[in-house]
Design an enzyme around this catalytic site. Structure first.
Site, PDB file in Angstrom:
ATOM      1  N   ASP A  28      14.258 -27.418  22.397  1.00 22.71           N
ATOM      2  CA  ASP A  28      13.709 -26.586  21.319  1.00 22.71           C
ATOM      3  C   ASP A  28      14.803 -25.788  20.595  1.00 22.71           C
ATOM      4  O   ASP A  28      15.818 -25.432  21.189  1.00 22.71           O
ATOM      5  CB  ASP A  28      12.677 -25.617  21.912  1.00 22.71           C
ATOM      6  N   ASN A  76       3.152 -31.760  17.244  1.00 28.06           N
ATOM      7  CA  ASN A  76       4.213 -31.760  16.225  1.00 28.06           C
ATOM      8  C   ASN A  76       3.849 -32.565  14.970  1.00 28.06           C
ATOM      9  O   ASN A  76       4.505 -32.430  13.936  1.00 28.06           O
ATOM     10  CB  ASN A  76       5.551 -32.256  16.804  1.00 28.06           C
TER      11      ASN A  76
END
Ligand code: IPE
Ligand code: IPE
Ligand code: MG
Length: 248
Positions: A28, A76
């Site tokens: 991330d 996502n």
């Protein structure tokens, strides 16, 4: 990495690190890395892909047996279409390169997640990478793509109930081990350590069932800045943890 450390005066051996068998990484911080540099988010994803390559190789070199990296979640897809498109293009070129670059490698590549949402050429590349590496004897690399743990558990429940209905299983066969055996990670040990760079204190739908007793290490570095030394630091932290599994 120094698996046998030295004390500060560089003379006395300190206990060896307890190495995790299975590491999970939530890769991330790509977007923030790009933003800080005034670059488009996709530049952050390209930089993150380079880090992925470096850290995967390092994990394999130091003897990690299983590495699961979170590359794209079931959530996502909500991102702007041009970001999703650039991620799909990046996955495609990465997997094409991986097929030729890693021909002599020992790493076994597996994809966890629902492949059916990807384009046919990406799906084929995923299958080719799995097929061409399946007989290797090195580290197992699970790449979580279109992966969501809730989705994985729902799929397992559906498959278990179908197998009960068609007589392959009876209700009495259902136990914790059986549920594990219906997940994408079937046959693999649960992660010992999950690392999340970028400083976020959340699991974001990653390995929910499998992480019941996993140790978490949150690091402030953004994923594209993540170095081998950061992995060493996480391994040191892990090594000092006292895992009790509910015991004393
Ligand atoms: C991780 O980085 C990559 C994916 C989720 C695909 P992000 O894109 O989430 O980066 P931040 O969190 O916005 O910085
Ligand atoms: C988790 O990161 C998914 C991946 C790294 C692939 P996100 O950036 O999607 O998670 P949130 O939105 O911060 O929880
Ligand atoms: Mg993020």
């Amino acid at each position: 990495m120094a698996l046998f450390g030295k004390s500060k005066n560089n003379s006395v051996d300190v206990p060896p690190l307890v190495l995790p068998v299975h590491i999970g990484i939530i890769m991330d911080g790509n977007g923030r890395w790009a933003k800080k540099r005034g670059l488009p988010r996709k530049a952050g994803h390209s930089a993150g892909a380079k880090t992925f390559r470096k850290i995967t190789r390092y994990c394999s070199d130091i003897g990690i047996k299983y590495l699961t990296v979170y590359a794209f979640s079931t959530e996502n897809w909500k991102r702007p279409q041009d970001e999703v498109n650039s991620l799909m293009n990046l996955f495609k070129s990465y997997l094409e390169e991986a097929l030729s670059d890693f021909k002599d490698d020992s790493i076994v590549v597996r994809f966890i997640g629902d492949k059916s949402h990807f384009s046919e050429d990406l799906r084929n590349l995923m299958i080719e990478n799995e097929e061409s590496s399946k007989d290797r004897d090195g580290m197992v690399l699970n790449i979580a793509m279109n992966y969501g743990s809730r989705d994985e558990i729902v799929r397992a429940v559906k498959n278990i109930s179908a197998d009960v209905k068609n007589g392959i299983l009876s209700e009495d066969d259902i136990n914790e081990q059986l549920v594990s055996d219906y997940l994408y990670t079937a046959g693999q040990p649960d992660p010992d350590l999950i690392i999340r760079p970028s400083g976020e204190y959340r699991i974001s739908n990653f390995l929910l069932w499998q992480s019941a007793y996993t140790e978490f290490v949150i690091m402030n570095k953004l994923w594209p800045d993540f170095e081998k030394s950061d992995l060493d630091e996480a391994l040191n932290i892990y090594s000092g943890r006292n895992r009790r599994y509910g015991g004393v």
